[in-house]
Design an enzyme around this catalytic site. Sequence first.
Site, mmCIF file in Angstrom:
data_model
loop_
_atom_site.group_PDB
_atom_site.id
_atom_site.type_symbol
_atom_site.label_atom_id
_atom_site.label_comp_id
_atom_site.label_asym_id
_atom_site.label_seq_id
_atom_site.Cartn_x
_atom_site.Cartn_y
_atom_site.Cartn_z
ATOM 1 N N THR A 13 0.816 -1.222 0.000
ATOM 2 C CA THR A 13 0.000 0.000 0.000
ATOM 3 C C THR A 13 0.843 1.262 0.000
ATOM 4 O O THR A 13 0.374 2.323 -0.439
ATOM 5 C CB THR A 13 -0.933 0.022 1.228
ATOM 6 O OG1 THR A 13 -0.139 -0.127 2.414
ATOM 7 C CG2 THR A 13 -1.936 -1.106 1.151
ATOM 8 N N CYS A 14 2.071 1.164 0.476
ATOM 9 C CA CYS A 14 2.933 2.344 0.483
ATOM 10 C C CYS A 14 3.274 2.792 -0.933
ATOM 11 O O CYS A 14 3.618 3.948 -1.159
ATOM 12 C CB CYS A 14 4.219 2.062 1.243
ATOM 13 S SG CYS A 14 3.921 1.535 2.944
#
Length: 783
Positions: free
Chosen positions: A750-751
């Site tokens: 998700t980063c």
Amino acid sequence: MTSQGYSPYAYLSGSQSQQQLPTPRPSSTSNSPSSSTYESQGNHLIIGKCMFCKSQLCYPQAVKVFQCVTCDTINDLIPAPGVVPQEPLTLAQIQQALERAEEQRTETGGELDYTELGALLREKMRKFAAFNSIFNSGLPITYEHCGVNLEEARQAFSLLVAMPNSIALAVMTSVEAILKRPGKEIKDKEDLKFIMLMFECPWLTRHRTQQESEYHHNITKRLFTIISNLPSDLHKYLSSWFTNCLSTQIFHNRINFVNKFITQRLSNQQKSTDRNQHIIYQSDPRIQAAARVMHLFFKANQPNEKDLPEFGGKNRSGEDFVIVPFSKDSATKSQKIPIDEYYNMIVDLIELPVDFCAWESRSAMFTFCQYPFLISMGAKMQIMAWDAKRQMEIKMQKTIEALVMQKRLRASENGGDATGITLLTQAELQQAPLLILKVHRNNLIEESLTQLSRNEMDLKKSLRIEFIGEDGVDAGGLRKEWFLLLVRQLFDPQYGMFIYDDQSQYCWFNPASFESLDQFYLVGVVIGLAIYNSTILDLPLPLAVYKKLLNIPVALEDLATFRPDLAKGFDQLLNYEENDVEDVFCLNFVGSYEAYGENVEVPLIPNGDDIPVTNHNKRQYVERYANFIMNKSISDQFESFRRGFYLVCGGHALSLFRPEEIEFLVRGSAEPLDIDQLRSVTVYEGFNDEHEVIKNFWSIFKEFEDKNQRRLLQFITASDRYPATGIANLTFKITCMGSHDSNHYPTTHTCFNQLCLYNYRGRDKLKNMLIRAMNESEGFGVK
């Protein structure tokens, strides 16, 4: 300087003309009603203002009428007598004229002859007073009623606009003549009926030929000039009528009408020159007039707000905010249209940093930053980024100077020669423009708070994160992970800083929180950092938070957003019309909140626990209670939160934004997802757009309902929204985990907004794997 219009004399009182004239002195002989008048020594000239554009002018003292050389409008210093026809124009008269024309055609067998209708229109619209009286509603003029039967006017104009050009000519020549010479100064609310009727005039929006477009544009610029320079009390009437008398669709049409005028003038300027265009528009009074007119429509779209200072950002306590009184008749009026309806894309093309600097310096020139609702959110973000870069460069220079000074001091203390130290090493230069936080994952909040507090002067620098004991260079991924982890902990219900409402899915400040005020300060800093670092945070904070940050009063409709049950109870109390409120509701002037399972009661007024709520004081009770929930009970927590936010975002650039725009910056846009547009910006690693797995993935994504689409987007990006400036600004990547089939679930980073897929065999298998992964995932793995 002799004008080319009605009167033989009209002088513009600019710097050159003032140099040619002796110093004026007050004149006691002038009858001008609109200005303080002076007589020039020896020349018998007086200085006054145009009644309609307010330009300062010089004209002979003896004249009773003159033509303004700025707006070209004829000023009658002695108001012309207003003659109102005994029977002002009505829809019935127009219909009767059309019926007679039809009867005449039937009798003669010829074509329709609208001569009688044209004569009727010219007679009834000949002068300002006559035009101002047409389609009269017969109702008294108030803030709710404009005195014009607007529905009748629309029906009449819809009939007339379908007639031959001779009818349009009859109406528009009358309109043009009135705008060129109104005959009187418009200073009474009764005179505003003409303005409301002009907005209903359908010909002004017709641009079938270049000649027609220029003609209607010239009429419109006269109209906007008059409206923009009306007294403030008349502006309040117009703004109120725009709120109360216009449907949402008609309101939308009016916004487009004004915006098209601004677009046309800016476009013409851009065609005429590519250089110094900001100088041209800043000196164009017509654009400024249109912006002022748009401001009236903007205020009409914010019925629950009071006038605000030009610059935001001044810290005030929560007690300074007021609850907009609830009205059973008008209810809590909401916006008619969203803020982005006001955006003008041509405005985004001007040199906005130059415009911002002129506005920031409070230059006397017109700037679009005075009317920020015309500037799109993306352009405002560019201004904020430019302003932040400017501030960071200043801070970087100061940091470098401080580091050089420190090196000189250390060299001097060690007995070395400090005079030759003027440069920094490459590593020192690389770190100077950065804010670097070094934190442990298991002590994230405390270490983040300590380091942010220690580096308060560097918060506008670009943020970099280092997790102690871990390898990795922060290219944006570690920073996003830090935001996600920190927000997850701070907003965890178990942490006790915020109270969640299960029905609304929003949270609010916990008045009984055991956490120190420094933690709320940290939340404010984090939100400010997220804005400056273009990071979307999944924060369930209601719009009221951002209203309070910008010093905009909150209303009961804001309370209904995050405490719907409580607001519903208030509504039932306010709408209860019997006289037994005290017996039915059994309430006293006491507010309450839950503190870890216990109910805490606080008097809303002195001795409130002994004062019952009755039919006479129920409104006061509701306002006191709402103010208690939204302001007084959380004043300390919110002020700490605000202090942290403004430490990062403080500055004039922030005041360009509306609360809903700040919410979009923080949470992203809640607009429906455009899967095709998302696909167009996706980058692939190990796949391509024609691969079977990729085709199946996009097919499944589009097939999902909105709820599941957002759940899948959140699984990949940690947010169910895309950036406020659009999907085009979202980084999205799909990576192949191998050429073989697999029973492992898809994973995400998700980063980096990255989805990792195996080469699943078959569409059904891929769909099942995605559904299972996104429904059972939590954080960076699967439950």
